[in-house]
Design an enzyme around this catalytic site. Sequence first.
Site, PDB file in Angstrom:
ATOM      1  N   GLU A 126      -3.726   7.424  -4.610  1.00 20.54           N
ATOM      2  CA  GLU A 126      -4.047   7.016  -5.977  1.00 20.54           C
ATOM      3  C   GLU A 126      -5.341   7.661  -6.452  1.00 20.54           C
ATOM      4  O   GLU A 126      -6.282   7.794  -5.667  1.00 20.54           O
ATOM      5  CB  GLU A 126      -4.209   5.497  -6.033  1.00 20.54           C
ATOM      6  CG  GLU A 126      -2.922   4.784  -5.713  1.00 20.54           C
ATOM      7  CD  GLU A 126      -3.120   3.303  -5.457  1.00 20.54           C
ATOM      8  OE1 GLU A 126      -2.199   2.713  -4.878  1.00 20.54           O
ATOM      9  OE2 GLU A 126      -4.174   2.751  -5.824  1.00 20.54           O
TER      10      GLU A 126
ATOM     11  N   ARG B 137       0.860  -1.168   0.000  1.00 22.62           N
ATOM     12  CA  ARG B 137       0.000   0.000   0.000  1.00 22.62           C
ATOM     13  C   ARG B 137       0.908   1.233   0.000  1.00 22.62           C
ATOM     14  O   ARG B 137       1.979   1.216   0.626  1.00 22.62           O
ATOM     15  CB  ARG B 137      -0.900   0.042   1.249  1.00 22.62           C
ATOM     16  CG  ARG B 137      -2.105  -0.901   1.189  1.00 22.62           C
ATOM     17  CD  ARG B 137      -3.174  -0.376   0.248  1.00 22.62           C
ATOM     18  NE  ARG B 137      -4.346  -1.228   0.185  1.00 22.62           N
ATOM     19  CZ  ARG B 137      -4.511  -2.230  -0.681  1.00 22.62           C
ATOM     20  NH1 ARG B 137      -3.561  -2.512  -1.543  1.00 22.62           N
ATOM     21  NH2 ARG B 137      -5.617  -2.945  -0.684  1.00 22.62           N
TER      22      ARG B 137
ATOM     23  N   HIS C 135      -1.455   0.572  -9.945  1.00 23.65           N
ATOM     24  CA  HIS C 135      -2.119  -0.416  -9.077  1.00 23.65           C
ATOM     25  C   HIS C 135      -2.697  -1.536  -9.917  1.00 23.65           C
ATOM     26  O   HIS C 135      -3.880  -1.851  -9.856  1.00 23.65           O
ATOM     27  CB  HIS C 135      -3.220   0.244  -8.235  1.00 23.65           C
ATOM     28  CG  HIS C 135      -3.524  -0.559  -6.989  1.00 23.65           C
ATOM     29  ND1 HIS C 135      -3.812   0.027  -5.774  1.00 23.65           N
ATOM     30  CD2 HIS C 135      -3.576  -1.889  -6.767  1.00 23.65           C
ATOM     31  CE1 HIS C 135      -4.023  -0.907  -4.862  1.00 23.65           C
ATOM     32  NE2 HIS C 135      -3.893  -2.080  -5.442  1.00 23.65           N
TER      33      HIS C 135
END
Lengths: 297, 322
Positions: B268, B239, B286
């Site tokens: 993000e 993360r 991602h």
Amino acid sequence: MESIGVLMMCPMSSYLENELQKRFNLVRFWNFPETHRNSIRAVVGNASTGADAELIDDLPKLEIISSFSVGIDKIDLGKCKEKGIRVTNTPDVLTEDVADLAIGLILALLRRLCECDSYVRSGKWKYGGFQLTTKFSGKSVGILGLGRIGTAIAKRADAFSCPVSYHSRRAKPDLGYKYYPTVLELAENSDIFVVACPLTDQTRGIVNRQVMDALGAKGVDEQELVKALTEGRLGGAALDVFEQEPHVPEELFQLENVVLLPHVGSSTVETENAMADLVVSNLEAHFAGKSLLTPVV
Amino acid sequence: MSEPSESPLVLVHRTPTLTYMDDHLSRNFRLLKTYASPDPLPVFLSRHAATVTAFVNIGRLKIDAELLSHLPSLQLLVCTCVGTDHVDLAECKRLGIAVTNAGDAFSDDVADCAVGLLISVLRRISVGDRYVRSGKWAKLGEFQLGTKVSGKRVGIVGMGTIGSRIAKRLEPFGCIISYNARTQKQSIPYRYYSDVLSLAADNDVLVLCCSLTDQTRHVVNREVMESLGKEGVIINVGRGGLVDEKEMVKCLVEGVIGGAGLDVFEKEPQVPEELFGLDNVVLSPHAAVATPGALESVASVAIANLKAFFSNQPLVSPVRLG
């Protein structure tokens, strides 16, 4: 040995240049004064620039060609044998690097890592996610050429749970991978086809249209490869080597399903130094009348 | 007239693009779809979800106390990620709500991506590709050397389902694996470090694949990066919050660390623009889980958890609620 003329064919490594300069009379081909021809007793080439018949004929005192590469397809071996000229290359020291890069290329291609990188850098991610890519783990990997490099690639692919099969001049049952007696059968049974064999008269163009069609939309005759990619008959290609380096068919530049690298299979700081040391050691051994470390001819 | 064994009712939330589970869910359950209504979510839930016992959260919708207060009958929350930092686990525990995650469903894909990023950073694959496509190889020739991958010391932060797969993939590269985790795992052969700082000191590459919790937030800070050193590389598939992102950008720009391969970021899809000009980073949106196979697997795990719940069987991939 400072008077021994060594001709370096192109800039390839400043470390190697320095080491050669220290020990020999280093002449650089790209600044080559014609008058030095008779003093050249050794040539140092690399994967893209070797020694053809014309050059060999032009150097009457040539005794040894020490290549800064493992591939020696740019050296006229027949001519060397004929004239009793020794040839050495740099096997083993670069095996891991090339195998590492092969896996890196597969991952970069299947998972579109270069595309992803561009996608983020361009700011496009703010507007939406990247498309789905293709899983690598578990895919069948077919290796053309199960020598040192092919074996190292197989070991790595194993850890990704990829069933590995291969085609080679001879079967190697000890290694435990499935052998296919022809390139075509290997292609028909592989999701990912890895070319890791030397370029010889027997292997030139071995990855031809038939083989590429067998691989399918999920090598190498380069023109055929380019056509297969642009026409969508081949799923993708990751290439570190080309027929006329550094020239790369420009049709490939716009394609999303290719990864293109400037022949960096062994281009790490660690390995380049090891290769350079091997080139120098071979030359020193030759001129001291000792056995060559890694002779090809 | 309702059938004697009517399909159980399941609440489903997803964003418009995440449609991969629609068929699986509608074949097995009656669905209450938050996204089929124009009502704001809290209103929709209050009106329709009072009796719902199971909720499938496809994506990373934040599940906090406020949202849970509209689901008084909820007993099961099915998440489609491995990470559950978007869920108030303590509140779920308090309310007696079981939580499941994606389990092993895309561990292979994340591990593949981590290794891909590692090789790409060290061997300069992405910048090499740009170099060739721009025509520079033909004009300028020589390309800067990369760094050997084989034999590198790799420190993995988090040795769960993803970390162990990364280690397995790096073994034939001759990489020397060590790790930090909440607790030492007796069954694995790698050297254990009790903190990330000492792990960083002894390694060339740090791979982050642990969960984001209060304890792990910014676990990779300036001190850790200085310890990793100027040849050191960070690979983050966990993360964004695991790293002090502002500091990392400075460390990359200033050469305090050697490079980074990043699939996740703190905010993000916002990515610090200073990274865009750097050749020693590889950036990914991602996408570590984004393969069709991975999505199929996640769907299977979600359905399996739901079926287990409705037939009083043990859940397939329960999350520890602490």
